[in-house]
Design a protein around this motif. Sequence first.
Motif: not given
Length: 351
Positions: A76, A97, A152
Amino acid sequence: MKKALVYGAGGFIGSHMVKRLKSEGYWVRGVDLKEPEFTESEADEFILGDLRKPAVVMSTMFSEEMPFDEVYQFAADMGGAGYIFTGENDANVMHNSALINLNTVEYANRFKVGKVFYSSSACMYPAYNQEDPDNPNCEESSAYPAAPDSEYGWEKLFSERLYLAWARNKGLDVRIARFHNIFGPEGTWDGGKEKAPAAMCRKAIQTTKGKQMEVWGDGKQTRSFLYIDECIEAVRKLMESDCLEPVNIGSEEMIAINDFAKMAIDISGKKIKIHNLKGKAFKEKYGHPCPLGVKGRNSDNKLFKEKVGWEPKQSLLEGMRLTYDWIEEQVKLKKDAAKGLKSLGNVEKTL
Ligand code: NAD
């Protein structure tokens, strides 16, 4: 012999997982953009490759004799608060990612691998349940309505759903863990991508006696931290279980950040005061607002205990002592290397 594929094998958790799988007798292929920074990979085969590219995922997921028994997906685009919460890396974090995970499900399914592990994060939990530092709620069932505090976290949530959808529609056998701050030796400890435990240790090591150690925010925000060996144990147990829903992997030993800083200072044995840098002063120094994330976060391990039958035992202090010693060694090695380079420069000048 069982065969495992580890994506993100050059990173912190991935490189530890490779070691563990080797110690259990697996044949292991590791893939990453880079090799592990601190020790050589123990993988039987280590391939440098960009997993955003379908061709790389296709060729590394393919195995001539038999499909892989297990695939561990740790790759990631990530880092600590300074990387995730400033907003400057949002486009890369989401795009890079998501591509890795889209490629992984497709080729894991096409090549009929055994099981796939996906590493999600506690950052996918809604910010509104984490406003009280003393009483955050990170029960698995609290994930919706979704409101992660960072892009994220949104990518992690999207990818959890992606793996679950491929499990439902295509029969992919998946296990998903939501990691809560994993730390320990051989993790990034400087350069901007390091997390709080490593940053605390490094700062305590580098701050001279009588000086102040900088801590971001008012220090009242709370977190919990899980030592790497326990994280790896938990992942292996999860893979062996029949738990098909996303579960927390973390510690329930919640601590306020100033107390955490004090723990690192106590380990150092130095007399150091904490300086909480926040608001305007932070912006003046770093050019952006203080990147803090939610006010409180703690793992809730009820479901993991119930479904997998295991819970972590090591204290935070024990893990921090081990991490501190390792970072102290790294700081020394870096200093020695810089000295070596300087004297090499002097020799060159005299030639
Ligand atoms: P890490 O940054 O050390 O490892 C990730 C690895 O992925 C790196 O080595 C990186 O080079 C590799 N990578 C990134 N983009 C790639 C690409 N395009 N192709 C190939 N490799 C690529 O992170 P980590 O701490 O080992 O975390 C592993 C996983 O666990 C990540 O998915 C992370 O989001 C998740 N997670 C970690 C924590 C934690 O506290 N460490 C907490 C929550 C979730």
